[in-house]
Motif scaffolding. Structure first.
Motif, PDB file in Angstrom:
ATOM      1  N   ASP A 170     127.583  -7.270  35.916  1.00  0.00           N
ATOM      2  CA  ASP A 170     126.812  -6.624  36.969  1.00  0.00           C
ATOM      3  C   ASP A 170     127.548  -5.378  37.463  1.00  0.00           C
ATOM      4  N   PRO A 171     126.823  -4.450  38.125  1.00  0.00           N
ATOM      5  CA  PRO A 171     127.448  -3.186  38.537  1.00  0.00           C
ATOM      6  C   PRO A 171     128.659  -3.368  39.439  1.00  0.00           C
ATOM      7  N   ALA A 172     128.699  -4.435  40.231  1.00  0.00           N
ATOM      8  CA  ALA A 172     129.842  -4.675  41.106  1.00  0.00           C
ATOM      9  C   ALA A 172     131.044  -5.226  40.363  1.00  0.00           C
ATOM     10  N   GLY A 173     130.856  -5.634  39.105  1.00  0.00           N
ATOM     11  CA  GLY A 173     131.943  -6.197  38.322  1.00  0.00           C
ATOM     12  C   GLY A 173     132.375  -7.570  38.784  1.00  0.00           C
ATOM     13  N   GLU A 174     131.456  -8.311  39.414  1.00  0.00           N
ATOM     14  CA  GLU A 174     131.787  -9.624  39.966  1.00  0.00           C
ATOM     15  C   GLU A 174     131.252 -10.781  39.140  1.00  0.00           C
ATOM     16  N   HIS A 175     130.271 -10.518  38.272  1.00  0.00           N
ATOM     17  CA  HIS A 175     129.647 -11.585  37.497  1.00  0.00           C
ATOM     18  C   HIS A 175     129.449 -11.149  36.051  1.00  0.00           C
ATOM     19  N   VAL A 176     129.446 -12.130  35.160  1.00  0.00           N
ATOM     20  CA  VAL A 176     129.157 -11.892  33.759  1.00  0.00           C
ATOM     21  C   VAL A 176     127.872 -12.634  33.418  1.00  0.00           C
ATOM     22  N   PHE A 177     126.981 -11.951  32.709  1.00  0.00           N
ATOM     23  CA  PHE A 177     125.711 -12.518  32.264  1.00  0.00           C
ATOM     24  C   PHE A 177     125.788 -12.742  30.757  1.00  0.00           C
ATOM     25  N   LEU A 178     125.158 -13.815  30.292  1.00  0.00           N
ATOM     26  CA  LEU A 178     125.152 -14.165  28.874  1.00  0.00           C
ATOM     27  C   LEU A 178     123.761 -14.613  28.482  1.00  0.00           C
ATOM     28  N   THR A 179     123.203 -14.011  27.419  1.00  0.00           N
ATOM     29  CA  THR A 179     121.923 -14.493  26.895  1.00  0.00           C
ATOM     30  C   THR A 179     122.187 -15.648  25.934  1.00  0.00           C
ATOM     31  N   VAL A 180     121.326 -16.659  25.992  1.00  0.00           N
ATOM     32  CA  VAL A 180     121.408 -17.797  25.081  1.00  0.00           C
ATOM     33  C   VAL A 180     120.017 -18.009  24.494  1.00  0.00           C
ATOM     34  N   GLY A 181     119.877 -17.791  23.196  1.00  0.00           N
ATOM     35  CA  GLY A 181     118.589 -18.005  22.552  1.00  0.00           C
ATOM     36  C   GLY A 181     118.249 -19.476  22.429  1.00  0.00           C
ATOM     37  N   ASP A 240     120.096   2.171  38.168  1.00  0.00           N
ATOM     38  CA  ASP A 240     119.679   1.773  39.510  1.00  0.00           C
ATOM     39  C   ASP A 240     120.022   0.323  39.829  1.00  0.00           C
ATOM     40  N   GLY A 241     120.743  -0.354  38.923  1.00  0.00           N
ATOM     41  CA  GLY A 241     121.167  -1.720  39.166  1.00  0.00           C
ATOM     42  C   GLY A 241     120.209  -2.793  38.712  1.00  0.00           C
ATOM     43  N   VAL A 242     119.081  -2.418  38.108  1.00  0.00           N
ATOM     44  CA  VAL A 242     118.115  -3.390  37.609  1.00  0.00           C
ATOM     45  C   VAL A 242     118.576  -3.909  36.248  1.00  0.00           C
ATOM     46  N   LEU A 243     118.446  -5.219  36.041  1.00  0.00           N
ATOM     47  CA  LEU A 243     118.830  -5.843  34.776  1.00  0.00           C
ATOM     48  C   LEU A 243     117.625  -5.883  33.844  1.00  0.00           C
ATOM     49  N   TRP A 244     117.820  -5.383  32.619  1.00  0.00           N
ATOM     50  CA  TRP A 244     116.778  -5.381  31.596  1.00  0.00           C
ATOM     51  C   TRP A 244     117.264  -6.154  30.373  1.00  0.00           C
ATOM     52  N   GLU A 245     116.291  -6.782  29.710  1.00  0.00           N
ATOM     53  CA  GLU A 245     116.564  -7.595  28.522  1.00  0.00           C
ATOM     54  C   GLU A 245     115.493  -7.340  27.486  1.00  0.00           C
ATOM     55  N   HIS A 246     115.859  -7.395  26.216  1.00  0.00           N
ATOM     56  CA  HIS A 246     114.825  -7.428  25.184  1.00  0.00           C
ATOM     57  C   HIS A 246     115.062  -8.616  24.280  1.00  0.00           C
ATOM     58  N   GLY A 253     104.983  -9.271  19.391  1.00  0.00           N
ATOM     59  CA  GLY A 253     105.413  -9.680  20.715  1.00  0.00           C
ATOM     60  C   GLY A 253     106.884  -9.523  21.012  1.00  0.00           C
ATOM     61  N   ASP A 254     107.585  -8.573  20.379  1.00  0.00           N
ATOM     62  CA  ASP A 254     108.916  -8.225  20.855  1.00  0.00           C
ATOM     63  C   ASP A 254     108.786  -7.764  22.308  1.00  0.00           C
ATOM     64  N   GLU A 255     109.713  -8.173  23.167  1.00  0.00           N
ATOM     65  CA  GLU A 255     109.562  -7.943  24.602  1.00  0.00           C
ATOM     66  C   GLU A 255     110.706  -7.116  25.178  1.00  0.00           C
ATOM     67  N   PHE A 256     110.375  -6.281  26.175  1.00  0.00           N
ATOM     68  CA  PHE A 256     111.349  -5.589  27.024  1.00  0.00           C
ATOM     69  C   PHE A 256     111.039  -6.018  28.445  1.00  0.00           C
ATOM     70  N   ASN A 257     111.951  -6.797  29.039  1.00  0.00           N
ATOM     71  CA  ASN A 257     111.690  -7.476  30.310  1.00  0.00           C
ATOM     72  C   ASN A 257     112.612  -7.002  31.410  1.00  0.00           C
ATOM     73  N   ARG A 258     112.033  -6.795  32.576  1.00  0.00           N
ATOM     74  CA  ARG A 258     112.820  -6.627  33.796  1.00  0.00           C
ATOM     75  C   ARG A 258     113.196  -8.030  34.262  1.00  0.00           C
ATOM     76  N   ILE A 259     114.495  -8.300  34.353  1.00  0.00           N
ATOM     77  CA  ILE A 259     114.950  -9.655  34.647  1.00  0.00           C
ATOM     78  C   ILE A 259     115.079  -9.855  36.153  1.00  0.00           C
ATOM     79  N   GLU A 260     114.317 -10.817  36.649  1.00  0.00           N
ATOM     80  CA  GLU A 260     114.314 -11.164  38.066  1.00  0.00           C
ATOM     81  C   GLU A 260     114.998 -12.516  38.266  1.00  0.00           C
ATOM     82  N   ARG A 261     115.638 -12.648  39.378  1.00  0.00           N
ATOM     83  CA  ARG A 261     116.322 -13.887  39.733  1.00  0.00           C
ATOM     84  C   ARG A 261     115.332 -15.061  39.729  1.00  0.00           C
ATOM     85  N   GLY A 262     115.606 -16.081  38.903  1.00  0.00           N
ATOM     86  CA  GLY A 262     114.809 -17.292  38.887  1.00  0.00           C
ATOM     87  C   GLY A 262     113.482 -17.207  38.169  1.00  0.00           C
TER      88      GLY A 262
END
Length: 381
Positions: A170-181, A240-246, A253-262
């Motif tokens: 994340d932009p603050a450098g406080e968390h790490v995100f990991l995608t899991v298929g 702008d700090g928004v998290l995006w995923e594809h 149906g390949d997707e480009f998603n704006r990732i929202e909490r929950g």
């Protein structure tokens, strides 16, 4: 908040007001699947080095690169192409899409030398995705990893491909995100207790953040940030700090998603594609409780790699998402407008499958080619 078994109430998961409006704003996604690729490239392609089935690359703050090879090798590479193999890389399980995956410098890399890496580790019940961190040590023309520590291991082993295993901070450098298929076991993406078809959010030491959506509800639930993903090979924060995923869809149906909490993105209950056997899958419009892709591709491009551009070399690209395309054999540039709606702006015909993309501090764009050999390429104006 209790994590429901199907996570159908997206509005309640995201929260009232702004979160609901965001999902509603992207409910009618744009299909860019038939956009043509541009044969005339607005950049020079310089071939820098060759690798055996390269999988991921990352640019270090001083401009050197880290490149992973699928079979379990890691290289430190100068911008001129001088390669140094990094020793003490953990043993990985290599099979099909499984092997050594992503590599990323920690937010404090300049001071700590810490890097994060993801890979499939051998297990008694089949391979497990692992997120680890280590210190990259260098000297006398050599490099090695020390203090390697697993900070997360997939509790449920086995399954096929679709590992995901993409790392973002994340932009603050406080968390790490990991995608899991979902490891080609589609139904597991909707099982909250299975670490499949999820985006995880961890503290830098691998512990569960107290403000995750389902903190305290189980070992997988406590780390889950979003769910309902298929084969996520791109994850990055926009300026702008928004998290995006594809993620790759099935047939379409390949997707480009704006990732929202929950939020729940619907796989395998909904998709903009169809099954490989030709049978239909309900579209997102049939299930409004699921977050629809803001942008999708039918026919597919097979997106792989994601980086947001910032730099002086290509000022017209500032803020654009750059996506590699395997099936599309292209570099795809996506613009996001002031309302948060993305659309494909340009597709550059690279004549080969692009596995990953990264942006260097000097503004150059780096690509790796999928293949054996696979080229490392530098794009400049």
């Amino acid at each position: 908040m209790t994590m429901p078994s199907r996570l159908t109430l997206v509005a309640s998961l995201i929260g009232a007001g702004a979160g609901i409006a965001t999902i509603a704003a992207v409910a009618q996604g744009i299909n860019a699947g038939n956009r043509p690729a541009l044969p005339d490239l607005p950049f020079t392609v310089t071939e820098i080095a060759d690798f055996e089935a390269p999988w991921a690359l990352s640019v270090l703050p001083e401009g050197r690169l880290l490149v992973t090879e699928h079979d379990g090798r890691l290289f430190l590479v100068t911008p001129e192409g001088e390669k140094t193999e990094v020793a003490n890389v953990p043993r990985v399980q290599v099979s099909g899409q499984l092997g050594l995956h992503d590599i990323a410098p920690a937010p404090d890399y300049a001071e700590s030398g810490v890097i994060y890496l993801s890979y499939n580790a051998p297990g008694e019940d089949g391979s497990q995705i692992v997120l680890a961190r280590a210190v990259l040590r260098q000297g006398d023309g050599s490099a090695h990893l020390s203090d390697l520590t697993e900070i997360w291991r997939q509790p449920d082993g086995g399954g096929g491909g679709h590992p995901g295993a993409i790392i973002a901070f994340d932009p603050a450098g406080e968390h790490v995100f990991l995608t899991v298929g979902e490891r080609t076991e589609s139904e597991t993406a909707q099982d909250p207790a299975m670490a499949r078809g999820k985006i995880l959010r961890l503290n830098l030491d691998g512990s569960a953040p107290a403000d995750n959506p389902w903190a305290g509800e189980g070992p997988v639930q406590s780390l889950t940030w979003s769910t309902g993903h298929r084969n996520p090979y791109g994850l990055a924060f926009a300026p702008d700090g928004v998290l995006w995923e594809h993620e790759m869809g099935p047939r379409g149906g390949d997707e480009f998603n704006r990732i929202e909490r929950g939020a729940n993105y619907g796989w395998s209950d909904v998709s903009e594609g169809t099954n490989y056997d030709g049978s239909a899958i309900p579209g997102h419009e049939t299930r409004p409780e699921y977050a629809a892709p803001a942008l999708y591709w039918t026919p597919v491009i097979a997106p792989s790699g994601l980086s947001f551009y910032s730099g002086a070399m290509f000022p017209d690209w500032d803020g654009s998402a750059l996506i590699g395309a395997l099936a599309g054999m292209a570099l795809v540039r996506v613009e996001i407008d002031a309302q948060g709606q993305p659309d494909e702006a340009e597709r550059f015909d690279m004549g080969t499958r692009i596995r990953d993309v990264a942006v260097a501090p000097d503004g150059a764009v780096w690509l790796i080619e999928d293949g054996d050999p696979g080229r490392l390429m530098r794009l400049t104006p």
